[in-house]
Design an enzyme around this catalytic site. Structure first.
Site, PDB file in Angstrom:
ATOM      1  CB  CYS A  32      -0.923  -0.036   1.227  1.00  0.00           C
ATOM      2  SG  CYS A  32      -1.851   1.469   1.501  1.00  0.00           S
ATOM      3  CB  CYS A  42       0.054   2.099   3.989  1.00  0.00           C
ATOM      4  SG  CYS A  42      -1.601   1.428   3.745  1.00  0.00           S
TER       5      CYS A  42
END
Length: 116
Positions: A36, A39
């Site tokens: 991700c 993230c």
């Protein structure tokens, strides 16, 4: 290679209860994944908040791929999801990366007030 935010603890399905639900402070949980990108963008933001707000907020992260039990229990469908727990209950959920100033503004209502 996985990079973690400084000051942000890693939790798992096994220790989520003790580390998050039983915490005296509110806990911001970052539901994350290695793949991700947003993230990873949050790492410096959360690291800075973790050090600046250590007396009012604890920040941890949990990998959604390695810890499906907790991820399913709280209905997390996207990463990053930021969920704040207070007294063992989720009280706020935010999805997506955001700048530090905006995140702090969105968290202000759940942070523990410092006693003068």
């Amino acid at each position: 290679m996985r990079t973690y935010a400084e000051g942000v603890a890693q939790v798992t399905d096994a220790d989520f209860g003790a580390e998050v639900l039983d915490s005296a402070l509110p806990v911001l949980v970052k539901f994350t994944a290695e793949w991700c990108g947003p993230c990873r963008q949050l790492n410096p933001v959360l690291g800075a908040i973790a050090s600046e707000e250590a007396e009012r907020l604890r920040i941890v992260e949990i990998d959604v791929d390695r810890n499906p039990g907790t991820t399913l229990r709280y209905g997390v469908l996207a990463t990053p999801t930021l969920m704040v727990f207070r007294a063992g209950e989720p009280v706020k959920s935010l999805v997506g990366a955001r700048p530090k100033r905006r995140l702090l503004a969105e968290l202000e209502d759940v942070l523990v007030r410092a006693v003068p």
